[in-house]
Motif scaffolding. Sequence first.
Motif, PDB file in Angstrom:
ATOM      1  N   GLN A   1      -6.248  -4.881  -0.324  1.00  0.00           N
ATOM      2  CA  GLN A   1      -7.419  -4.043  -0.598  1.00  0.00           C
ATOM      3  C   GLN A   1      -8.022  -3.492   0.696  1.00  0.00           C
ATOM      4  OE1 GLN A   1      -9.390  -3.160  -3.820  1.00  0.00           O
ATOM      5  NE2 GLN A   1      -9.471  -1.724  -2.121  1.00  0.00           N
TER       6      GLN A   1
ATOM      7  N   GLN B   1       4.209  -8.178  -4.557  1.00  0.00           N
ATOM      8  CA  GLN B   1       2.873  -8.796  -4.517  1.00  0.00           C
ATOM      9  C   GLN B   1       2.981 -10.290  -4.775  1.00  0.00           C
ATOM     10  OE1 GLN B   1      -0.326  -6.536  -6.035  1.00  0.00           O
ATOM     11  NE2 GLN B   1      -1.671  -8.284  -6.383  1.00  0.00           N
TER      12      GLN B   1
ATOM     13  N   VAL C   1      -5.886  -0.738   1.992  1.00  0.00           N
ATOM     14  CA  VAL C   1      -6.065   0.470   1.174  1.00  0.00           C
ATOM     15  C   VAL C   1      -7.238   1.284   1.712  1.00  0.00           C
ATOM     16  CG1 VAL C   1      -6.803   1.317  -1.097  1.00  0.00           C
ATOM     17  CG2 VAL C   1      -5.032  -0.438  -0.940  1.00  0.00           C
TER      18      VAL C   1
ATOM     19  N   VAL D   1       0.842  -1.197   0.000  1.00  0.00           N
ATOM     20  CA  VAL D   1       0.000   0.000   0.000  1.00  0.00           C
ATOM     21  C   VAL D   1       0.878   1.248   0.000  1.00  0.00           C
ATOM     22  CG1 VAL D   1      -1.888   1.204   1.150  1.00  0.00           C
ATOM     23  CG2 VAL D   1      -1.749  -1.291   1.289  1.00  0.00           C
TER      24      VAL D   1
ATOM     25  N   SER E   1      -6.291   0.192  -6.024  1.00  0.00           N
ATOM     26  CA  SER E   1      -7.078  -1.042  -6.033  1.00  0.00           C
ATOM     27  C   SER E   1      -7.051  -1.712  -7.402  1.00  0.00           C
ATOM     28  CB  SER E   1      -8.527  -0.745  -5.620  1.00  0.00           C
ATOM     29  OG  SER E   1      -8.581  -0.152  -4.336  1.00  0.00           O
TER      30      SER E   1
ATOM     31  N   THR F   1      -4.043 -10.319  -1.799  1.00  0.00           N
ATOM     32  CA  THR F   1      -4.611  -9.204  -2.555  1.00  0.00           C
ATOM     33  C   THR F   1      -5.822  -8.620  -1.842  1.00  0.00           C
ATOM     34  OG1 THR F   1      -3.874 -10.271  -4.609  1.00  0.00           O
ATOM     35  CG2 THR F   1      -5.481  -8.498  -4.807  1.00  0.00           C
ATOM     36  N   ALA F   2      -6.670  -9.498  -1.275  1.00  0.00           N
ATOM     37  CA  ALA F   2      -7.845  -9.021  -0.539  1.00  0.00           C
ATOM     38  C   ALA F   2      -7.439  -8.218   0.695  1.00  0.00           C
ATOM     39  CB  ALA F   2      -8.724 -10.208  -0.140  1.00  0.00           C
TER      40      ALA F   2
ATOM     41  N   THR G   1      -3.662  -3.276  -7.998  1.00  0.00           N
ATOM     42  CA  THR G   1      -3.470  -4.472  -7.177  1.00  0.00           C
ATOM     43  C   THR G   1      -4.195  -5.674  -7.758  1.00  0.00           C
ATOM     44  OG1 THR G   1      -3.235  -3.102  -5.196  1.00  0.00           O
ATOM     45  CG2 THR G   1      -3.770  -5.428  -4.870  1.00  0.00           C
ATOM     46  N   TRP G   2      -5.450  -5.500  -8.122  1.00  0.00           N
ATOM     47  CA  TRP G   2      -6.217  -6.632  -8.668  1.00  0.00           C
ATOM     48  C   TRP G   2      -5.770  -6.992 -10.081  1.00  0.00           C
ATOM     49  CZ3 TRP G   2      -8.791  -9.819  -5.763  1.00  0.00           C
ATOM     50  CH2 TRP G   2      -9.264  -9.376  -4.519  1.00  0.00           C
TER      51      TRP G   2
END
Length: 495
Positions: A348, A307, A351, A108, A138, A344-345, A141-142
């Motif tokens: 998020q 990541q 974030v 982040v 976001s 990843t979640a 990241t995804w």
Amino acid sequence: MRNAETASQRRSVPMWSLVGLIIGSTVGAGIFSLPQNLSSVAAPGATLIGWTIAGIGMLSVAFVFHILARRKPHLDSGVYAYARAGLGDFIGFTAGWGYWLGSVIAQVGYATLFFSTIGHYVPLFDPDHRWSSALAVSALTWGIFAILARGIRQAAVLNSITTIAKILPILAFILLVAFLGFSWDKFTFDFWGTSDAGVGSVFEQVQGVMLFTVWVFIGVEGASVYSRQSRSSNDVARATVLGFLSVLALLVSVSTLSFGVLSRAELAALPDNSMASVLEAVVGPAGGALVSAGLCLSVLGAYVSWQMLCAEPVMMMAVDGLLPRELGAINESGSPWVAQLISTAVIQAWVIVFFLNETTYAQMVQLATVLYLLPYIFSAIYLVLLTVRGKGISHPQAGISFDDSGPEMSARDNRRHLAVAVVAVIYSLWLFYAAEPRYVLFGALAVLPGLVPYVWTRLARGERLFNGFEWAVVAVVLVAAVAAIWGLSIGELAL
């Protein structure tokens, strides 16, 4: 014959290549924000003292991992493996969980720095449009998760490009500032910050410097990973020293030269990408643009790499039976997609938390660093145990012996290893002391949710939850977490 040839190929990396790998894995986004970070807590004199302490301390940490890799080559489950071998399953899990969460929070921070730098040129991402930055973080990241879940790995050529992209602007910064913008009078003015209300005593300033110096050295433990690829253990030791000193020279040069361009107060008021602002003050907008471009490429490369690496602690702990085995699932493309999805979640979620609270990059750095310290101090304690008693603390609940293999060590090597380990332990304890108490409490609060899957896994496997030592650690974590929750509820603590 084939095995011998393969082993020979694996151990064919020359020393200077190892030095390059260490520099590339350690120099990240942190150096670009270093002038502002350090000047916000210290004057030039205290900064130099801080770097001296950090240089000795972090070199000892790097050597702890190198020595453990040599003494226990079979422990190959990442940095948390040493904590588990030395102090038991739960301490190992806590170290792995802390390293994982530190990496998540670092993600982040990386993304925030990336878009705040772009915001200097694109108003949509400036500090007044935090939600547009949050949505962009976001999406990035995804998007990276979608790529990694398909088994696509960052190519070596990308790593080389991003390493060159970040090193060249740093070298340009050092040369241009040193020869065109550095003023000795400005550097020595109020050298100890004694007349500056913005900082405390020299001792307090050094305390403030400590966590920022650790942050920019995160990744130095990766030097031990290259042991198996080197021509000899002596090459690894030399490469560790040369690589570390090279990184230290870059970091010290960037931070100290900046004090000769702008005053401490002016540096402290700069945005996150403060290195670009300093160079812009020397050579104009072109200098700022050069550093900003290097930063963006560097952060983007680091973001993809970390990541991918975020999933590793979760996957390895699942494989080792400290988390549900389902979390270590590998898809047909060879990707640990479940661990990547969870990471990843959680990125998020952080974030949302950070942007709702308007958390700064510097605050994220300090929280992530406290969590990173867990495997550092536990690994150093394990090395102390190995040198003093020849093994770590027993772990009857696991039914596993971690101390039944490894080369014999001479008495001289043991004494030398003990000295390194003691320095690393003292340095790590000092860092916890130097940290703001709220970040230690928040770190305990971040560790608390990990108890749920850990306890669930042990009950499912019919294993004892904790031994006596581990119960004491759990009690400390619970008390600290409750203190953090209480502080947040009454408004005494905030991110």
